[in-house]
Design a protein around this motif. Structure first.
Motif, PDB file in Angstrom:
ATOM      1  N   ASN A   1       0.814  -1.215   0.000  1.00  0.00           N
ATOM      2  CA  ASN A   1       0.000   0.000   0.000  1.00  0.00           C
ATOM      3  C   ASN A   1       0.847   1.265   0.000  1.00  0.00           C
ATOM      4  O   ASN A   1       0.516   2.240  -0.680  1.00  0.00           O
TER       5      ASN A   1
ATOM      6  N   THR B   1       0.937   4.113  -2.932  1.00  0.00           N
ATOM      7  CA  THR B   1       0.749   5.518  -2.583  1.00  0.00           C
ATOM      8  C   THR B   1       1.908   6.362  -3.108  1.00  0.00           C
ATOM      9  O   THR B   1       1.700   7.446  -3.669  1.00  0.00           O
TER      10      THR B   1
ATOM     11  N   CYS C   1       5.963  -4.107  -6.394  1.00  0.00           N
ATOM     12  CA  CYS C   1       4.529  -4.420  -6.405  1.00  0.00           C
ATOM     13  C   CYS C   1       4.251  -5.679  -7.219  1.00  0.00           C
ATOM     14  O   CYS C   1       3.469  -6.535  -6.793  1.00  0.00           O
TER      15      CYS C   1
END
Length: 66
Positions: free
Chosen positions: A7, A11, A44
């Motif tokens: 996360n 961001t 990711c």
């Protein structure tokens, strides 16, 4: 690369993208921003792949128990 959560990586990627799309994007920092974005995307992808594999293993084990 330091250990950050998925996360937080997303961001930070969103922040980098907003910076790159804005008028305040410093051309001298563009390559550094691009490099950091590439690192975050790599992180990711690795997390998503690992999670997908783990979920597949869990589902396979559940099917074996039936």
């Amino acid at each position: 690369m330091e250990e950050i959560t998925y996360n937080k990586a997303i961001t930070e990627l969103e922040t980098i993208l907003q910076t790159m799309q804005s008028d305040r994007c410093d051309i001298d920092k563009l390559s550094a921003l691009t490099r950091r974005a590439a690192e975050l995307i790599k992180l990711c992808r690795a997390r998503l792949t690992a999670t997908d594999q783990e979920l597949q293993q869990i589902l396979a084990s559940l099917q074996q128990q039936q």
